[in-house]
Design a protein around this motif. Structure first.
Motif, PDB file in Angstrom:
ATOM      1  N   ALA A   1      14.198  14.850 -12.053  1.00 51.29           N
ATOM      2  CA  ALA A   1      15.460  15.588 -12.136  1.00 51.29           C
ATOM      3  C   ALA A   1      16.600  14.852 -11.453  1.00 51.29           C
ATOM      4  O   ALA A   1      17.764  15.082 -11.770  1.00 51.29           O
ATOM      5  CB  ALA A   1      15.283  16.971 -11.507  1.00 51.29           C
ATOM      6  N   SER A   2      16.279  13.954 -10.480  1.00 53.68           N
ATOM      7  CA  SER A   2      17.342  13.258  -9.753  1.00 53.68           C
ATOM      8  C   SER A   2      17.955  12.122 -10.551  1.00 53.68           C
ATOM      9  O   SER A   2      18.958  11.554 -10.130  1.00 53.68           O
ATOM     10  CB  SER A   2      16.778  12.730  -8.426  1.00 53.68           C
ATOM     11  N   GLU A   3      17.343  11.769 -11.681  1.00 55.60           N
ATOM     12  CA  GLU A   3      17.926  10.733 -12.540  1.00 55.60           C
ATOM     13  C   GLU A   3      19.314  11.188 -13.002  1.00 55.60           C
ATOM     14  O   GLU A   3      19.465  12.310 -13.493  1.00 55.60           O
ATOM     15  CB  GLU A   3      17.037  10.477 -13.733  1.00 55.60           C
ATOM     16  N   PRO A   4      20.326  10.388 -12.853  1.00 50.99           N
ATOM     17  CA  PRO A   4      21.701  10.817 -13.217  1.00 50.99           C
ATOM     18  C   PRO A   4      21.810  11.289 -14.665  1.00 50.99           C
ATOM     19  O   PRO A   4      22.415  12.316 -14.940  1.00 50.99           O
ATOM     20  CB  PRO A   4      22.548   9.564 -12.950  1.00 50.99           C
TER      21      PRO A   4
ATOM     22  N   THR B   1       0.832  -1.210   0.000  1.00 48.86           N
ATOM     23  CA  THR B   1       0.000   0.000   0.000  1.00 48.86           C
ATOM     24  C   THR B   1       0.867   1.259   0.000  1.00 48.86           C
ATOM     25  O   THR B   1       0.617   2.227  -0.737  1.00 48.86           O
ATOM     26  CB  THR B   1      -0.930   0.001   1.222  1.00 48.86           C
ATOM     27  N   SER B   2       1.902   1.221   0.861  1.00 52.41           N
ATOM     28  CA  SER B   2       2.801   2.388   0.910  1.00 52.41           C
ATOM     29  C   SER B   2       3.530   2.595  -0.425  1.00 52.41           C
ATOM     30  O   SER B   2       3.649   3.723  -0.929  1.00 52.41           O
ATOM     31  CB  SER B   2       3.809   2.187   2.046  1.00 52.41           C
ATOM     32  N   HIS B   3       3.981   1.518  -0.978  1.00 54.18           N
ATOM     33  CA  HIS B   3       4.692   1.612  -2.267  1.00 54.18           C
ATOM     34  C   HIS B   3       3.759   2.096  -3.380  1.00 54.18           C
ATOM     35  O   HIS B   3       4.145   2.900  -4.247  1.00 54.18           O
ATOM     36  CB  HIS B   3       5.284   0.246  -2.617  1.00 54.18           C
ATOM     37  N   LEU B   4       2.496   1.599  -3.307  1.00 55.96           N
ATOM     38  CA  LEU B   4       1.515   2.012  -4.306  1.00 55.96           C
ATOM     39  C   LEU B   4       1.220   3.507  -4.213  1.00 55.96           C
ATOM     40  O   LEU B   4       1.118   4.216  -5.222  1.00 55.96           O
ATOM     41  CB  LEU B   4       0.234   1.210  -4.142  1.00 55.96           C
ATOM     42  N   LYS B   5       1.076   3.985  -2.995  1.00 56.27           N
ATOM     43  CA  LYS B   5       0.784   5.414  -2.829  1.00 56.27           C
ATOM     44  C   LYS B   5       1.931   6.283  -3.357  1.00 56.27           C
ATOM     45  O   LYS B   5       1.711   7.307  -4.011  1.00 56.27           O
ATOM     46  CB  LYS B   5       0.508   5.728  -1.355  1.00 56.27           C
ATOM     47  N   ASP B   6       3.129   5.824  -3.018  1.00 53.29           N
ATOM     48  CA  ASP B   6       4.272   6.610  -3.519  1.00 53.29           C
ATOM     49  C   ASP B   6       4.326   6.588  -5.046  1.00 53.29           C
ATOM     50  O   ASP B   6       4.548   7.631  -5.704  1.00 53.29           O
ATOM     51  CB  ASP B   6       5.582   6.052  -2.951  1.00 53.29           C
ATOM     52  N   ALA B   7       4.123   5.408  -5.600  1.00 46.71           N
ATOM     53  CA  ALA B   7       4.154   5.302  -7.071  1.00 46.71           C
ATOM     54  C   ALA B   7       2.998   6.071  -7.697  1.00 46.71           C
ATOM     55  O   ALA B   7       3.146   6.704  -8.761  1.00 46.71           O
ATOM     56  CB  ALA B   7       4.101   3.823  -7.487  1.00 46.71           C
ATOM     57  N   GLU B   8       1.833   6.015  -7.013  1.00 52.06           N
ATOM     58  CA  GLU B   8       0.668   6.734  -7.548  1.00 52.06           C
ATOM     59  C   GLU B   8       0.887   8.241  -7.519  1.00 52.06           C
ATOM     60  O   GLU B   8       0.509   8.960  -8.455  1.00 52.06           O
ATOM     61  CB  GLU B   8      -0.574   6.369  -6.738  1.00 52.06           C
ATOM     62  N   ILE B   9       1.499   8.718  -6.428  1.00 47.67           N
ATOM     63  CA  ILE B   9       1.776  10.161  -6.335  1.00 47.67           C
ATOM     64  C   ILE B   9       2.716  10.592  -7.456  1.00 47.67           C
ATOM     65  O   ILE B   9       2.507  11.609  -8.125  1.00 47.67           O
ATOM     66  CB  ILE B   9       2.363  10.495  -4.954  1.00 47.67           C
ATOM     67  N   ARG B  10       3.772   9.830  -7.647  1.00 46.10           N
ATOM     68  CA  ARG B  10       4.729  10.189  -8.709  1.00 46.10           C
ATOM     69  C   ARG B  10       4.075  10.125 -10.089  1.00 46.10           C
ATOM     70  O   ARG B  10       4.277  11.010 -10.925  1.00 46.10           O
ATOM     71  CB  ARG B  10       5.945   9.261  -8.643  1.00 46.10           C
TER      72      ARG B  10
ATOM     73  N   ALA C   1      12.225   7.789 -18.411  1.00 46.39           N
ATOM     74  CA  ALA C   1      11.911   7.876 -16.984  1.00 46.39           C
ATOM     75  C   ALA C   1      10.403   7.846 -16.755  1.00 46.39           C
ATOM     76  O   ALA C   1       9.917   7.241 -15.784  1.00 46.39           O
ATOM     77  CB  ALA C   1      12.512   9.156 -16.403  1.00 46.39           C
ATOM     78  N   GLU C   2       9.650   8.522 -17.648  1.00 50.29           N
ATOM     79  CA  GLU C   2       8.186   8.521 -17.531  1.00 50.29           C
ATOM     80  C   GLU C   2       7.639   7.108 -17.667  1.00 50.29           C
ATOM     81  O   GLU C   2       6.769   6.678 -16.894  1.00 50.29           O
ATOM     82  CB  GLU C   2       7.616   9.441 -18.602  1.00 50.29           C
ATOM     83  N   ALA C   3       8.166   6.367 -18.624  1.00 53.99           N
ATOM     84  CA  ALA C   3       7.718   4.976 -18.815  1.00 53.99           C
ATOM     85  C   ALA C   3       8.087   4.113 -17.600  1.00 53.99           C
ATOM     86  O   ALA C   3       7.319   3.224 -17.185  1.00 53.99           O
ATOM     87  CB  ALA C   3       8.340   4.409 -20.084  1.00 53.99           C
ATOM     88  N   SER C   4       9.261   4.369 -17.034  1.00 51.66           N
ATOM     89  CA  SER C   4       9.681   3.598 -15.860  1.00 51.66           C
ATOM     90  C   SER C   4       8.760   3.864 -14.677  1.00 51.66           C
ATOM     91  O   SER C   4       8.389   2.929 -13.948  1.00 51.66           O
ATOM     92  CB  SER C   4      11.127   3.973 -15.518  1.00 51.66           C
ATOM     93  N   ILE C   5       8.370   5.134 -14.477  1.00 52.11           N
ATOM     94  CA  ILE C   5       7.463   5.460 -13.363  1.00 52.11           C
ATOM     95  C   ILE C   5       6.090   4.830 -13.580  1.00 52.11           C
ATOM     96  O   ILE C   5       5.461   4.304 -12.637  1.00 52.11           O
ATOM     97  CB  ILE C   5       7.349   6.981 -13.218  1.00 52.11           C
ATOM     98  N   GLU C   6       5.612   4.863 -14.832  1.00 54.50           N
ATOM     99  CA  GLU C   6       4.310   4.235 -15.123  1.00 54.50           C
ATOM    100  C   GLU C   6       4.373   2.727 -14.875  1.00 54.50           C
ATOM    101  O   GLU C   6       3.459   2.123 -14.286  1.00 54.50           O
ATOM    102  CB  GLU C   6       3.912   4.525 -16.566  1.00 54.50           C
ATOM    103  N   SER C   7       5.472   2.121 -15.322  1.00 60.28           N
ATOM    104  CA  SER C   7       5.626   0.671 -15.104  1.00 60.28           C
ATOM    105  C   SER C   7       5.693   0.343 -13.618  1.00 60.28           C
ATOM    106  O   SER C   7       5.098  -0.643 -13.154  1.00 60.28           O
ATOM    107  CB  SER C   7       6.890   0.193 -15.826  1.00 60.28           C
ATOM    108  N   GLU C   8       6.409   1.203 -12.834  1.00 57.84           N
ATOM    109  CA  GLU C   8       6.505   0.991 -11.382  1.00 57.84           C
ATOM    110  C   GLU C   8       5.129   1.100 -10.734  1.00 57.84           C
ATOM    111  O   GLU C   8       4.780   0.319  -9.839  1.00 57.84           O
ATOM    112  CB  GLU C   8       7.459   2.025 -10.801  1.00 57.84           C
TER     113      GLU C   8
END
Length: 744
Positions: free
Chosen positions: A302-305, A272-281, A356-363
């Motif tokens: 922006a933090s992506e190297p 649940t915690s991981h989902l909320k964080d991923a959902e927020i992002r 990065a956008e695709a990675s966040i969506e996949s996460e």
């Protein structure tokens, strides 16, 4: 011989003479005309000598205008108050000095020409002017305003208005240096005011930074209080929840009842915690993408190297392009290369952002699936531990909310401390390189420039005025006027004669009253004998444009010149309206052309013989009421035909062409025509119109004779013909002849 036969004879002569080709060539006052064909209008253009002639004739116009303009410039220059200019030099820093490594409230970085121009406009602003005006007080103010105060003027003078009108900010190209210039009649005041402007500019920027920092500190303090209240409220709610639900015993009971679900509950909590964080992002990414915002502004993007590296690289490239744009245009190779490099970096950055956008969506999708699976497994056990699970979830939410708000509070407090520390530090974004000093020569009035403008302007206006007067003066006076405008070759020039009786003037070539005039007729005689058409012309018509141009004077003296050279000459007075030939020889005008044409007298009865050696005249015989009828009569043609048989030369005096058409009636019966023009009397258009009539006739126009040349201005127009040395020569010749006469 009939008129028709005479015309045929004339045409035959013209054909045999190749169309009366008049290849006259001469040079008058620097003006040349060559190859005038009979019946052709000469194509003539003004030469440099003609313009110089205009200048020489009207030199006093030029001198007067020049003196007026130059003296006005001189008086203006000497009457102006001397103005001194003082200059202070200030350097603008590209970055603010770094005292502490904290983020400043205001960024004063100079990155482009626009940033530098902003500083220039601040220097030129009314705020800086007003601050400088406030610094000028007491004796300084009286000394500052003294040059601008006028007697009798009680209106208050604005120091700020004077300051704004006399200061100037000059950026130095390709540098961050600004010149602050001020002009004033007092060089010490000018230096002091220029330094005031620099000091106020530096102080203004410092004040603005301090004010903005203090305002930010106050805003942060308010935010700290608000956030602290929020944290306290959440902590109180959490404590109340524990007390209400006896969360300590609940945990023990939960461990006993739901020992089987412990691992599952822990797993559900994690998902649940991981989902909320991923959902927020993911929500932030979608919101920013739908609104067209920049995804690099999101911290987790922006933090992506790779993205961080590309953003820094792109910023550096844009700064480099801005610096290059100050020196080069957009199509310069270096600019093109820099633009291509920046475009490539932007494409790589877009690609990295999309990745990065695709990675966040996949996460987010993965977290969502994991949470759904965990909850499905937990569903079988919810009936047993629903109440305990509900309490635990609520407790965790409150605890997590408390933790997040505590972190926010700590961040705001830290920023408040940093801002409060930097607000008390005075930093300057500029420094004085050179203070303004009093001295140097005045910058106004510019003596050399004003006198130079007065000199050349007066000369130009004088020349312009002279040419304007020449343009308005359309009277015939120069050889260009005769040959270029009137259209006839100039074959003789007769000087102006002093006051003398008409009879003496008409016989001036034999009485030697004016040797220069006599020599002029000898020159005209020689010119007429140079060409076949004029040499073989037995019957010559002499006319003019208007009365008073000396056609009768030219007729009698030219006839006397030919007679003096052994030719048998006759003068026929065909000016039946105002006859003059009989007056020229002091004879009666009882019988003449009118009587022969009317058939009341024979030619022998009207001829006055041997008035001068080899010279006879036929008077008009009075004034005719119908001269055109007489001149068109058969008897008049027969008279001229008979005269051709008796004389070597026949000169016919006719009325002016502009007044009547009598000369045009006689013109077909003669072998050539001479056109007399009086110097500076007849207008060009009138002379041109009259000469055109002669040129359009089927009779050779032998040329034009300029009469009455004023010797006072002859040097302007015909310097090669009349010179002081020539005059002395004529006087010597006259004295020699008198000596010979005395010897005889």
């Amino acid at each position: 011989m009939t008129r028709r036969e005479n015309n045929m004879e004339n045409e035959s002569k013209q054909n045999s003479a190749a169309g009366y080709g008049y290849n006259y060539s001469g040079n008058y006052a620097g003006y040349s005309a060559v190859g005038y064909g009979y019946g052709e209008t000469p194509q003539v253009q003004r030469q440099l000598q003609d313009y110089l002639l205009i200048v020489r004739e009207r030199i006093w116009y030029i001198v007067v205008v020049f003196l007026v303009v130059f003296s006005s410039a001189l008086v203006y220059t000497l009457s102006q108050t001397k103005i001194y200019q003082a200059t202070a030099t200030v350097q603008i820093f590209r970055h603010d000095p770094t005292i502490m490594k904290v983020q400043a409230v205001m960024e004063n970085e100079i990155r482009s020409a626009e940033d530098l121009n902003t500083q220039v406009k601040i220097l030129e602003s009314a705020t800086i002017v007003q601050k400088v005006a406030e610094r000028i007080t007491g004796d300084d103010l009286r000394q500052f305003l003294a040059p601008y105060e006028k007697e009798g003027n009680n209106d208050p003078i604005s120091a700020a208005g004077i300051l704004g009108a006399n200061r100037k900010i000059v950026p130095q190209r390709l540098t961050l240096i600004l010149l602050v210039q001020y002009q004033h009649p007092d060089k010490f005041v000018a230096a002091k005011v220029a330094n005031y402007f620099v000091d106020e500019f530096i102080a203004y920027n410092a004040r603005v930074r301090i004010d903005e920092s203090m305002k930010a500190v106050e805003d942060l303090k308010v935010r700290v209080e608000q956030q602290r209240k929020r944290v306290d409220e959440i902590a109180v709610n959490l404590q109340a929840y524990r007390a209400k639900n006896n969360m300590v015993s609940l945990d023990e009971r939960k461990d006993i009842v739901t020992e089987k679900l412990k691992a599952l509950n822990l797993y559900v909590t994690q998902t649940t915690s991981h989902l909320k964080d991923a959902e927020i992002r993911w929500s932030q990414v979608k919101e920013r993408r739908d609104s067209g915002g920049n995804l690099t502004e999101l911290p987790f993007i922006a933090s992506e190297p790779l993205i961080s590296s590309l953003v820094q690289q792109l910023s550096a490239q844009k700064i480099a392009m801005a610096q290059l744009r100050e020196r080069y245009r957009d199509k310069h190779p270096r600019m093109v290369e820099a633009a291509k490099s920046a475009a490539q970096t932007e494409r790589e950055l877009d690609k990295a952002i999309k990745s990065a956008e695709a990675s966040i969506e996949s996460e987010y999708q993965t977290a969502l699936r994991n949470d759904q699976e965990a909850r499905a497994q937990l569903a079988t056990q919810e009936s047993e531990s629903l109440a305990i699970d509900r309490y635990a979830v609520e407790y965790d939410n409150i605890s997590r909310d408390l933790k997040i708000n505590e972190q926010i509070l700590e961040s705001i407090i830290s920023r408040t401390r940093e801002t409060s520390m930097t607000s008390t530090i005075e930093t300057q974004n500029a420094r004085v390189v050179d203070h303004a000093v009093a001295g140097g020569a005045p910058v106004s009035p510019k003596v050399a420039l004003n006198l130079g403008l007065g000199f050349f302007g007066g000369l130009a206006l004088g020349l312009g005025f002279a040419f304007f007067v020449a343009y308005l003066d359309d009277r015939v006076k120069s050889s260009f006027d005769i040959e270029g405008v009137v259209g006839l070759p100039l074959i003789g020039i007769i000087p102006q004669i002093k006051r003398m009786d008409q009879a003496d003037k008409a016989q001036i070539v034999v009485n030697n009253a004016d040797r220069q005039v006599a020599e002029s007729f000898l020159t005209l005689h020689s010119s007429l004998r140079l060409k076949d058409e004029s040499k073989n012309a037995k019957c010559i018509l002499i006319t003019s444009t208007v009365p008073g141009e000396g056609k009768s004077f030219t007729t009698t003296n030219l006839a006397l010149t030919f007679a003096a050279h052994g030719e048998h000459v006759a003068i026929v007075d065909c000016d039946l309206r105002k006859p003059n030939i009989h007056k020229s020889f002091r004879v009666e005008n009882l019988k003449g052309v009118i009587d022969v044409s009317a058939g009341t007298a024979t030619l022998d009865e009207v001829i006055l013989r041997n008035l001068q050696p080899n010279l006879d005249i036929i008077p008009a015989g009075g004034r005719a009421k119908n001269p055109t009828h007489i001149l068109n009569s058969k008897n008049f043609e027969l008279m001229l035909s008979d005269l051709r048989k008796r004389y070597d030369r026949i000169f016919i005096d006719t009325p002016p062409l502009a007044a009547v058409s009598d000369a045009l009636i006689i013109l077909p019966l003669v072998d050539g025509s001479l056109f007399t023009i009086y110097f500076n009397k007849v207008r060009r258009k009138s002379a041109q119109f009259s000469a055109k009539k002669l040129l359009e006739a089927n009779v050779p126009a032998l040329g034009a004779v300029l009469n009455g040349l004023n010797l006072a201005v002859s040097g302007y127009y015909y310097a090669q013909y009349y010179d002081k040395s020539y005059k002395d020569y004529y006087v010597v010749m006259a004295k020699d002849e008198e000596a010979r006469e005395t010897t005889r």
